[in-house]
Write a protein that holds these residues in place. Structure first.
Motif, mmCIF file in Angstrom:
data_model
loop_
_atom_site.group_PDB
_atom_site.id
_atom_site.type_symbol
_atom_site.label_atom_id
_atom_site.label_comp_id
_atom_site.label_asym_id
_atom_site.label_seq_id
_atom_site.Cartn_x
_atom_site.Cartn_y
_atom_site.Cartn_z
ATOM 1 N N GLU A 184 5.847 9.960 -9.547
ATOM 2 C CA GLU A 184 5.353 10.620 -10.761
ATOM 3 C C GLU A 184 5.755 12.091 -10.803
ATOM 4 O O GLU A 184 6.119 12.610 -11.858
ATOM 5 C CB GLU A 184 3.840 10.467 -10.871
ATOM 6 C CG GLU A 184 3.421 9.078 -11.289
ATOM 7 C CD GLU A 184 1.914 8.952 -11.511
ATOM 8 O OE1 GLU A 184 1.232 9.986 -11.602
ATOM 9 O OE2 GLU A 184 1.440 7.816 -11.587
ATOM 10 N N LEU A 185 5.705 12.779 -9.657
ATOM 11 C CA LEU A 185 6.108 14.184 -9.615
ATOM 12 C C LEU A 185 7.606 14.343 -9.866
ATOM 13 O O LEU A 185 8.026 15.270 -10.555
ATOM 14 C CB LEU A 185 5.726 14.801 -8.268
ATOM 15 C CG LEU A 185 4.227 14.920 -7.988
ATOM 16 C CD1 LEU A 185 3.991 15.395 -6.567
ATOM 17 C CD2 LEU A 185 3.571 15.862 -8.982
ATOM 18 N N THR A 190 0.843 -1.201 0.000
ATOM 19 C CA THR A 190 0.000 0.000 0.000
ATOM 20 C C THR A 190 0.873 1.243 0.000
ATOM 21 O O THR A 190 0.617 2.186 -0.754
ATOM 22 C CB THR A 190 -0.936 -0.008 1.233
ATOM 23 O OG1 THR A 190 -1.662 -1.229 1.249
ATOM 24 C CG2 THR A 190 -1.887 1.160 1.204
ATOM 25 N N GLU A 191 1.913 1.234 0.832
ATOM 26 C CA GLU A 191 2.828 2.377 0.891
ATOM 27 C C GLU A 191 3.617 2.523 -0.412
ATOM 28 O O GLU A 191 3.865 3.635 -0.872
ATOM 29 C CB GLU A 191 3.793 2.232 2.074
ATOM 30 C CG GLU A 191 3.149 2.465 3.412
ATOM 31 C CD GLU A 191 2.639 3.896 3.584
ATOM 32 O OE1 GLU A 191 3.358 4.844 3.206
ATOM 33 O OE2 GLU A 191 1.511 4.048 4.071
ATOM 34 N N ASN A 249 2.663 1.618 -3.492
ATOM 35 C CA ASN A 249 1.771 2.157 -4.526
ATOM 36 C C ASN A 249 1.466 3.630 -4.284
ATOM 37 O O ASN A 249 1.404 4.423 -5.231
ATOM 38 C CB ASN A 249 0.482 1.344 -4.588
ATOM 39 C CG ASN A 249 0.734 -0.057 -5.114
ATOM 40 O OD1 ASN A 249 1.639 -0.271 -5.911
ATOM 41 N ND2 ASN A 249 -0.034 -1.014 -4.646
ATOM 42 N N LYS A 250 1.306 4.006 -3.028
ATOM 43 C CA LYS A 250 1.065 5.413 -2.687
ATOM 44 C C LYS A 250 2.270 6.262 -3.087
ATOM 45 O O LYS A 250 2.133 7.327 -3.670
ATOM 46 C CB LYS A 250 0.782 5.529 -1.178
ATOM 47 C CG LYS A 250 0.474 6.918 -0.715
ATOM 48 C CD LYS A 250 0.186 6.907 0.786
ATOM 49 C CE LYS A 250 0.000 8.315 1.310
ATOM 50 N NZ LYS A 250 -0.204 8.337 2.760
ATOM 51 N N TRP A 251 3.490 5.777 -2.777
ATOM 52 C CA TRP A 251 4.705 6.502 -3.124
ATOM 53 C C TRP A 251 4.858 6.635 -4.637
ATOM 54 O O TRP A 251 5.231 7.681 -5.145
ATOM 55 C CB TRP A 251 5.922 5.792 -2.522
ATOM 56 C CG TRP A 251 7.190 6.566 -2.693
ATOM 57 C CD1 TRP A 251 7.661 7.556 -1.901
ATOM 58 C CD2 TRP A 251 8.153 6.412 -3.752
ATOM 59 N NE1 TRP A 251 8.849 8.030 -2.389
ATOM 60 C CE2 TRP A 251 9.172 7.344 -3.527
ATOM 61 C CE3 TRP A 251 8.230 5.582 -4.862
ATOM 62 C CZ2 TRP A 251 10.269 7.465 -4.356
ATOM 63 C CZ3 TRP A 251 9.329 5.706 -5.695
ATOM 64 C CH2 TRP A 251 10.331 6.643 -5.441
ATOM 65 N N LYS A 252 4.535 5.557 -5.367
ATOM 66 C CA LYS A 252 4.632 5.589 -6.835
ATOM 67 C C LYS A 252 3.725 6.657 -7.432
ATOM 68 O O LYS A 252 4.111 7.365 -8.359
ATOM 69 C CB LYS A 252 4.253 4.230 -7.432
ATOM 70 C CG LYS A 252 5.323 3.194 -7.356
ATOM 71 C CD LYS A 252 4.810 1.930 -8.019
ATOM 72 C CE LYS A 252 5.779 0.821 -8.036
ATOM 73 N NZ LYS A 252 5.231 -0.385 -8.665
ATOM 74 N N THR A 253 2.503 6.746 -6.942
ATOM 75 C CA THR A 253 1.543 7.676 -7.542
ATOM 76 C C THR A 253 1.707 9.103 -7.033
ATOM 77 O O THR A 253 1.505 10.041 -7.786
ATOM 78 C CB THR A 253 0.101 7.208 -7.292
ATOM 79 O OG1 THR A 253 -0.120 7.069 -5.894
ATOM 80 C CG2 THR A 253 -0.169 5.901 -7.991
ATOM 81 N N GLU A 254 2.098 9.273 -5.777
ATOM 82 C CA GLU A 254 2.162 10.618 -5.209
ATOM 83 C C GLU A 254 3.538 11.271 -5.307
ATOM 84 O O GLU A 254 3.633 12.475 -5.465
ATOM 85 C CB GLU A 254 1.723 10.590 -3.741
ATOM 86 C CG GLU A 254 0.260 10.238 -3.569
ATOM 87 C CD GLU A 254 -0.152 10.168 -2.109
ATOM 88 O OE1 GLU A 254 0.649 10.564 -1.233
ATOM 89 O OE2 GLU A 254 -1.279 9.711 -1.842
ATOM 90 N N VAL A 255 4.595 10.497 -5.193
ATOM 91 C CA VAL A 255 5.939 11.075 -5.160
ATOM 92 C C VAL A 255 6.703 10.827 -6.459
ATOM 93 O O VAL A 255 7.231 11.758 -7.067
ATOM 94 C CB VAL A 255 6.735 10.518 -3.953
ATOM 95 C CG1 VAL A 255 8.144 11.077 -3.928
ATOM 96 C CG2 VAL A 255 6.011 10.809 -2.649
#
Length: 109
Positions: free
Chosen positions: A22-23, A11-12, A14-20
């Motif tokens: 990508e930016l 979960t962490e 996937n969250k890091w991939k999409t929120e951090v």
């Protein structure tokens, strides 16, 4: 996120991939984003054992070489492979004039 695969909270990740991630990737051209990964080859391992299985029939050899590959995000630029062994001048390199990789050594490897 480092560690054994079972120790990673997906979960962490996937969250890091999409929120951090990508930016971060948006700031650089894809041809300038590289990924490097390493693997080990236990070349004197006489017994095949799989994760979770008990190995019997003697001790496992820990003699290995480490290889690393690196390429950019587009796959248009691939760096020369790196191999790390334990010896500076292995006997098997006696008559070798060039290798298709970079060879380095470390006595603790």
């Amino acid at each position: 996120m480092v560690g054994e695969s079972s120790a990673v909270n997906m979960t962490e990740v996937n969250k890091w991939k999409t929120e951090v991630l990508e930016l971060l990737l948006m700031k650089y051209p894809k041809e300038n984003v590289f990924n490097m990964d390493e693997t080990g080859l236990f070349y004197r391992l006489m017994t095949i054992s799989f994760k979770g299985e008990k190995c019997s029939g003697g001790e496992l050899s820990n003699e290995r070489i480490t290889g690393a590959l690196c390429a950019n995000m587009l796959g248009t630029e691939k760096m020369e492979p790196i191999v790390i062994g334990k010896y500076g001048k292995p006997r098997c390199f006696k008559n070798v004039t060039n290798l298709p990789c970079v060879y380095k050594f470390n006595k603790k490897a």
